[in-house]
Design a protein around this motif. Structure first.
Motif, short mmCIF file in Angstrom:
data_model
loop_
_atom_site.label_atom_id
_atom_site.label_comp_id
_atom_site.label_asym_id
_atom_site.label_seq_id
_atom_site.Cartn_x
_atom_site.Cartn_y
_atom_site.Cartn_z
N LEU A 131 12.12 1.18 -1.11
CA LEU A 131 12.27 0.68 0.06
C LEU A 131 11.51 1.69 1.14
CD1 LEU A 131 13.09 -1.04 2.59
CD2 LEU A 131 15.09 0.08 2.50
N VAL A 132 11.66 3.11 1.17
CA VAL A 132 11.21 4.19 1.61
C VAL A 132 9.77 4.27 1.48
CG1 VAL A 132 11.24 6.70 1.92
CG2 VAL A 132 13.35 5.44 1.98
N ARG A 133 9.32 4.19 0.01
CA ARG A 133 7.75 4.15 -0.35
C ARG A 133 7.09 2.99 0.50
NH1 ARG A 133 6.47 3.29 -6.51
NH2 ARG A 133 7.42 1.23 -5.84
N GLY A 134 7.75 1.84 0.42
CA GLY A 134 6.92 0.60 1.21
C GLY A 134 6.99 0.99 2.75
N LEU A 135 7.83 1.42 3.07
CA LEU A 135 7.95 1.58 4.58
C LEU A 135 6.88 2.50 5.13
CD1 LEU A 135 11.46 1.73 5.74
CD2 LEU A 135 9.79 0.26 6.50
N ILE A 136 6.74 3.73 4.13
CA ILE A 136 5.81 4.83 4.69
C ILE A 136 4.51 4.38 4.34
CG2 ILE A 136 4.96 7.21 4.05
CD1 ILE A 136 8.07 7.78 4.03
N ASN A 137 4.15 3.81 2.92
CA ASN A 137 2.84 3.10 3.02
C ASN A 137 2.52 2.24 3.95
OD1 ASN A 137 2.20 4.79 0.88
ND2 ASN A 137 3.18 3.54 -0.98
N LEU A 138 3.32 1.42 4.48
CA LEU A 138 2.93 0.34 5.36
C LEU A 138 2.61 1.07 6.76
CD1 LEU A 138 2.62 -2.65 6.49
CD2 LEU A 138 5.15 -2.38 6.83
N LEU A 139 3.53 1.89 7.07
CA LEU A 139 3.41 2.36 8.59
C LEU A 139 2.25 3.48 8.71
CD1 LEU A 139 7.12 2.99 9.55
CD2 LEU A 139 5.46 1.25 10.25
N PHE A 140 2.01 3.98 7.57
CA PHE A 140 1.16 5.41 7.69
C PHE A 140 -0.22 5.11 6.85
CE2 PHE A 140 4.89 6.95 8.88
CZ PHE A 140 4.92 7.62 9.93
#
Length: 312
Positions: A131-140
């Motif tokens: 989840l954390v990996r997906g959020l950061i890759n999406l937002l940044f």
């Protein structure tokens, strides 16, 4: 070139001796620092007997320990690992090479591309990592594989310019976003991961620490991309505004009367808030641009001081 091994520790008496000895064998030229974070099981004495340089950080939390290590220790390459023997020391020389020879500012030991999901016995930790990996890759707009790994290499530029804000386990997320936002070079190196040995307990709380990580991502997204953050809020508010305003407008055109004054007043206030959010995003993005310019000057000064020290 000086390399420092950094090991933040809290009650790791069962594993710290092996960790220190393994890293001494893998990087015999490196100084090994163990920062004890109020352990009560003799971790500090065991580490000292194994040959580590032991120091103390009394403010509880991994983020506080990292802040102390980064402030205190001067080196050309920093390798940070956990004291729980989950990261094989055999990968440390490769991380050192990436930093010293290939110019990586952050060399990331990527667990998730190798053995993490089979070795880790805590399913919610697996879900949280994804989840954390997906959020950061999406937002940044990045393509990183492992955000929460505890095995990393750092350049001196990164360590001496990184302003540690987090106090706990969200520090890894903060490091990653700081590197992405400030255009540091991140290189990932797949590594093996092994679960904690029997009798060794994780200090990471799946739910409370996971919530802190998610809120950290939101806070740093707001701070690093203010125009996008406040622009999205403005867009949501404008959509809500139009959804209520258009029926009132159509009714007024057809009847010549405003039949929903309370609704009109509320959504008008909502429209004002949307406009204020939009201009807040513009103002903060200008301030962020000034911060970026100042940060580049700060990096230049760090490099000048390093070169001066070498010349002296």
């Amino acid at each position: 070139m000086k390399t420092a091994i950094l090991i933040p520790c809290y009650n790791e008496a069962k594993t710290i001796k092996k960790v220190v000895e393994d890293f001494k064998q893998a990087l015999p030229h490196a100084d090994i620092y163990v920062y004890d974070n109020n352990s009560t099981d003799g971790t500090d004495e065991i580490a000292r007997e194994a040959g580590a340089i032991v120091r103390y950080e009394h403010k509880q939390g991994k983020g506080n320990v990292v802040r102390a290590m980064f402030r205190d220790i001067d080196a050309d390459c920093y390798i940070m690992t956990d004291g729980d023997d989950t990261y094989p020391a055999s990968f440390a020389p490769q991380l050192e090479r990436l930093v010293l020879e290939e110019g990586a500012d952050m060399a990331v030991g990527d667990r998730l591309s190798s053995t993490y999901f089979t070795e880790n016995k805590r399913p919610f930790h697996n879900v949280g990592n994804v989840l954390v990996r997906g959020l950061i890759n999406l937002l940044f707009r990045s393509k990183l594989h492992d955000i929460m790994t505890g095995l990393r290499g750092f350049s001196r530029d990164f360590v001496k310019s990184f302003p540690v804000v987090s106090k706990g386990f969200e520090i890894e997320t903060e490091m990653t976003i700081f590197a992405l936002d400030n255009n540091f070079r991140i290189v990932e190196e797949p590594i093996e991961y092994r679960d904690r040995p029997e009798g060794s307990e994780s200090k990471l709380n799946t739910y409370s620490d996971g919530f802190k990580v998610i809120t950290t991502i939101g806070r740093l997204f707001r701070d690093t991309k203010p125009f996008v953050f406040f622009g999205l809020i403005s867009l949501i508010l404008v959509v809500i505004f139009l959804a209520f305003f258009i029926p009132i407008l159509v009714s007024f055109i057809m009847t010549g009367q405003v039949l929903q004054f309370p609704t009109l007043i509320v959504i008008s206030a909502l429209g004002v808030v949307a406009i204020l959010n939009f201009f807040c995003g513009i103002i903060l993005s200008v301030l962020k641009k000034q911060y970026r310019d100042n940060f580049e000057r700060h990096l230049y000064l760090i490099r000048m001081l390093k070169d001066k020290k070498i010349d002296d």
